[in-house]
Design a protein around this motif. Structure first.
Motif, short mmCIF file in Angstrom:
data_model
loop_
_atom_site.label_atom_id
_atom_site.label_comp_id
_atom_site.label_asym_id
_atom_site.label_seq_id
_atom_site.Cartn_x
_atom_site.Cartn_y
_atom_site.Cartn_z
N MET A 165 -8.36 23.46 13.57
CA MET A 165 -9.11 22.38 14.21
C MET A 165 -8.20 21.46 15.00
O MET A 165 -8.50 21.07 16.14
N PHE A 166 -7.07 21.11 14.41
CA PHE A 166 -6.15 20.21 15.11
C PHE A 166 -5.51 20.89 16.32
O PHE A 166 -5.27 20.25 17.35
N LEU A 167 -5.25 22.18 16.22
CA LEU A 167 -4.72 22.92 17.37
C LEU A 167 -5.75 22.98 18.51
O LEU A 167 -5.41 22.89 19.69
N SER A 168 -7.05 23.11 18.14
CA SER A 168 -8.09 23.13 19.17
C SER A 168 -8.21 21.78 19.86
O SER A 168 -8.53 21.70 21.06
N ILE A 169 -7.93 20.70 19.12
CA ILE A 169 -7.93 19.37 19.73
C ILE A 169 -6.80 19.24 20.73
O ILE A 169 -6.96 18.69 21.83
N LEU A 170 -5.63 19.75 20.37
CA LEU A 170 -4.46 19.66 21.25
C LEU A 170 -4.65 20.44 22.54
O LEU A 170 -4.08 20.10 23.58
N THR A 171 -5.45 21.48 22.49
CA THR A 171 -5.63 22.33 23.67
C THR A 171 -6.95 22.07 24.39
O THR A 171 -7.34 22.84 25.27
N SER A 172 -7.65 20.97 24.02
CA SER A 172 -8.94 20.67 24.64
C SER A 172 -8.75 20.21 26.08
O SER A 172 -7.68 19.75 26.48
N ARG A 173 -9.81 20.29 26.89
CA ARG A 173 -9.75 19.88 28.29
C ARG A 173 -9.87 18.37 28.46
O ARG A 173 -9.56 17.83 29.52
N TYR A 174 -10.41 17.66 27.48
CA TYR A 174 -10.55 16.21 27.48
C TYR A 174 -11.40 15.70 28.66
O TYR A 174 -11.00 14.79 29.39
N ALA A 175 -12.53 16.31 28.85
CA ALA A 175 -13.50 15.79 29.80
C ALA A 175 -14.23 14.60 29.17
O ALA A 175 -14.20 14.41 27.95
N GLU A 176 -14.87 13.78 29.99
CA GLU A 176 -15.56 12.60 29.47
C GLU A 176 -16.58 12.97 28.40
O GLU A 176 -16.64 12.34 27.34
N GLU A 177 -17.38 13.98 28.66
CA GLU A 177 -18.44 14.37 27.73
C GLU A 177 -17.88 14.89 26.40
O GLU A 177 -18.57 14.85 25.39
N ASP A 178 -16.64 15.38 26.40
CA ASP A 178 -16.04 15.90 25.16
C ASP A 178 -15.89 14.81 24.10
O ASP A 178 -15.87 15.10 22.90
N PHE A 179 -15.75 13.56 24.56
CA PHE A 179 -15.56 12.46 23.61
C PHE A 179 -16.86 12.10 22.89
O PHE A 179 -16.81 11.38 21.89
N LEU A 180 -17.97 12.60 23.37
CA LEU A 180 -19.25 12.24 22.76
C LEU A 180 -19.48 13.01 21.45
O LEU A 180 -19.82 12.41 20.42
N TYR A 181 -19.30 14.34 21.46
CA TYR A 181 -19.54 15.15 20.26
C TYR A 181 -18.38 16.09 19.94
O TYR A 181 -17.96 16.19 18.79
N LEU A 182 -17.88 16.82 20.94
CA LEU A 182 -16.95 17.91 20.69
C LEU A 182 -15.68 17.45 19.98
O LEU A 182 -15.33 17.95 18.90
#
Length: 689
Positions: free
Chosen positions: A588-605
């Motif tokens: 899970m933490f590795l998936s956070i590090l490799t996320s795209r960090y779009a605005e909508e990602d901060f809502l749920y993903l």
């Protein structure tokens, strides 16, 4: 005059130049005498003493101007540089002379005052310390003690003694020996001794003064303030109550009517003396209609957010105590308050809130019964103040009583009540919409002076004090997105892409305003994930290795020696759970590090992944300690060692408890913010409008 001017002999004039610093100021008297002698000898004293009226025209005017320039030149040439800088722009000789006279006369008075205060320094100290015998020895007539100025602020010994609050025996003796008319002596601010007693809360001194001269109650200082008003604005509740009880409402300058009355009522509200303010509002209801500098009693309450505590600022246990207090016996609460002082503070906050609501109700009832034009102004200002400060109870109270104005009023930027609530991120104000009838659809289409609708309003970055209620920049970004999405449900579909006067749509405005917060949220997420990744990787490594180094070792055929014992089964299961959950957490933490960090990602993903990662890490740490304790018990257990098992269990709780205290609150906030009921849509069950 022309012949005189031509025969001036400056060589015989000894110049003494006065300046503005040091002992040379004392030379002004000598300089003045010499200058007057010179002017008199030349027949030009009229320019200074009595003044010469400028002739209207002709040769006399030319002669006057030439002579005036000559006299002005003599004066300017005979003064020091500091004084010259202050008077050189004056037009005539007389103007220069009068300005110099004012400057040095003022200095002389200040010098005399300083000299006086120095002379009475010992008396000042005696009044401060309450040394009556020493103060008495300064004067043959004791009455002089109460009228003599002993400080640069024009204070008497009575002013000084009253201000300490610890020299009341001195005060009582001095008051007893002072004539009534002498007690009204004022300092440089126009304050009597009673004003000073009110300001510092010296009720005992106030009682002595009022008993001797009740007229002190009605004396105004230089700022048109009564003693009771000074006590109110300085939070001296005991003194306020005493002074109010002594006023006669039928006398002039009483604090229960007109501007004096509204100042007192507002002062008690600002100082949070809700019970005093409520009593005043009930006895003198006309005060509800008055304003002082644009502030009425109701508008003052509306902006007092401290009277309506926001529970989101409380910890979880403070919220619990605040809401369930009435359901527990009072005796039990008295015991708890002695053990936990914070509980008493919460009780007082709740009592103040209930009193403030009762006071607001009282004021509203008076306003409703008054002429509409008087009430509408006060209601309008009050509801705006309430919306800006998140006092939804006041907003609801005013809407119920004056809906036609309350829903139409706007502030100077054109924002109505609900736009102000959204702008300042007060969800309790926005939630009032859910208690409205279908008339709420008339609110959804509102815009401000810049053509911003509700989505634009939440597209702007929220106030820092509201953002900081949420821990971490990532969760703050999530909260901002939740506000933006909620407003999307309010506005008409055609308005979701509506440009404002700057040609920005709500989404464009949101992206521009939240660019920095988005970057901070990304860094916060990555820093948190990095730290937790290290912990999860270490646990996975240790738990994986523990499988091949079982406690007690193995026999010749590879079977664990302790496999028949129950504690071994506990070790095996705990080790497996800890390993699997740590690997899950790591992924899970590795998936956070490799996320795209779009605005909508901060809502749920992103919050969802962080929640799963932290929860898995918590489970992993817990079962790691269980596995270790089981292994330790297998290796070092003794017969009859129940105490040993209990000791191990207690010690194993320390790291788990540390994780709970340090990280579990963040996990709770994450889960509640992402999967909880949300902050919007809370209904009171009462139809608002």
């Amino acid at each position: 005059m022309g012949s005189s001017a031509g025969s001036v002999n400056l060589g015989n004039f000894v110049t003494v130049k006065p300046c503005l610093e040091g002992d040379e100021r004392s030379s002004f008297k000598i300089w003045k005498e010499q200058m007057l002698c010179l002017l008199e000898s030349q027949g030009m004293l009229g320019f200074i003493d009595g003044g010469i009226i400028q002739p209207p025209d002709g040769d006399e005017l030319k002669l006057w101007r030439r002579t005036d320039r000559l006299v002005k030149g003599w004066i300017l040439g005979s003064i020091g540089r500091d004084a010259l800088n202050l008077v050189w722009e004056k037009e005539t000789a007389k103007d220069v002379w009068l300005e110099l006279h004012n400057i040095f006369t003022h200095h002389q008075k200040e010098t005399e005052k300083d000299s006086s205060s120095g002379r009475y320094l010992r008396l000042y100290q005696a009044a401060q310390r309450g040394e009556w015998e020493l103060a008495e020895s300064f004067f043959t007539d004791i009455k002089e003690l109460s009228t003599t100025i002993i400080s640069s602020k024009s204070e008497t010994a009575l002013h000084v003694a009253v201000s300490t609050g610890k020299a009341n025996d001195f005060v009582k003796k001095l008051v007893a020996s002072t004539p009534c008319e002498a007690l009204v002596s004022k300092d440089s601010n126009g304050d009597t001794a009673l004003h000073v007693a009110a300001e510092v809360g010296n009720t005992e001194a106030a009682m002595a003064l009022v008993d001797k001269n009740p007229d002190l109650l009605y004396a105004l200082n230089d700022h048109d303030r009564l003693p009771v008003q000074r006590a109110a604005i300085n939070c001296q509740k005991k003194t306020v109550k005493y002074l109010i009880s002594k006023y006669d409402p039928n006398k002039e300058n009483n604090p229960f009517q007109g501007q004096l009355g509204i100042r007192l009522l507002v002062g008690t509200i600002v100082s949070e003396f809700v019970d005093v303010a409520l009593d005043l509002a009930r006895k003198y209801p006309d005060l509800a209609l008055l304003e002082n500098n644009g502030n009425s009693a109701l508008s003052t309450i509306a902006e007092m957010h401290t009277l309506f505590p926001r529970t989101e600022y409380f910890t979880w246990w403070e919220r619990l105590i605040y809401h369930v207090r009435k359901k527990v016996e009072s005796m039990m609460w008295n015991v708890i308050e002695h053990l936990v002082p914070k509980v008493k503070e919460l009780r007082n906050k709740k009592i103040r809130r209930e009193g403030a609501l009762e006071l607001a109700e009282c004021l509203c009832e008076k306003l409703v019964s008054s002429p509409g034009n008087e009430a509408s102004t006060i209601f309008a200002r009050s509801i705006i103040n309430a919306a800006k400060n998140g006092n939804s109870e006041i907003v609801e109270m005013i809407i119920r009583r004056y809906p036609e104005v309350a829903l139409e009023v706007t502030d100077e930027t054109g924002m109505n009540v609900f736009m102000l609530g959204a702008h300042n991120r007060f969800e309790n104000v926005i939630n009032l919409i859910y208690n409205m009838s279908d008339r709420k659809y008339m609110v959804f289409d509102c815009t401000d002076n810049q053509n911003n609708n509700l989505m634009h309003t939440c597209g702007k970055l929220g106030p820092p004090n509201r953002l900081n209620l949420v821990p971490g920049a990532a969760l703050q970004m999530q909260r901002e997105l939740q506000w933006f999405k909620e407003m999307e449900n309010f506005v008409h579909p055609s308005r979701r892409l509506w440009p404002n006067n700057d040609n920005e749509t709500p989404r464009m405005l949101f992206t521009n305003q939240h660019e920095k917060l988005k970057g901070d949220g990304e860094r916060w997420m990555k820093d948190t994930a990095n730290a937790c990744t290290i912990a999860a990787a270490l646990i996975a490594t240790v738990m994986f290795a523990a499988v091949f180094t079982v406690p007690g070792g193995i026999d010749s055929v590879g079977d664990p020696l302790f496999s028949h014992r129950p504690a071994f089964d506990l070790f095996a299961v705990s080790d497996a759970i800890s390993l699997f959950t740590s690997i899950t957490s790591l992924l899970m933490f590795l998936s956070i590090l490799t996320s795209r960090y779009a605005e909508e990602d901060f809502l749920y993903l992103l919050p969802k992944r962080l929640s799963i990662g932290l929860l898995s890490l918590f489970v992993s740490i817990t079962f790691m300690m269980v596995a270790f304790s089981a292994a330790f018990y297998l290796v070092f257990r003794r017969e009859g060692g129940a105490w040993f098992l209990l000791l191990m269990a207690a010690i194993a709780c320390f790291p788990v408890t540390s994780f709970v205290l340090l990280q579990f609150p963040l996990l709770v906030d994450l889960i509640y913010s992402t999967y909880g009921p949300g902050i919007f849509g809370n209904k009171t069950g009462r139809l608002l409008y």
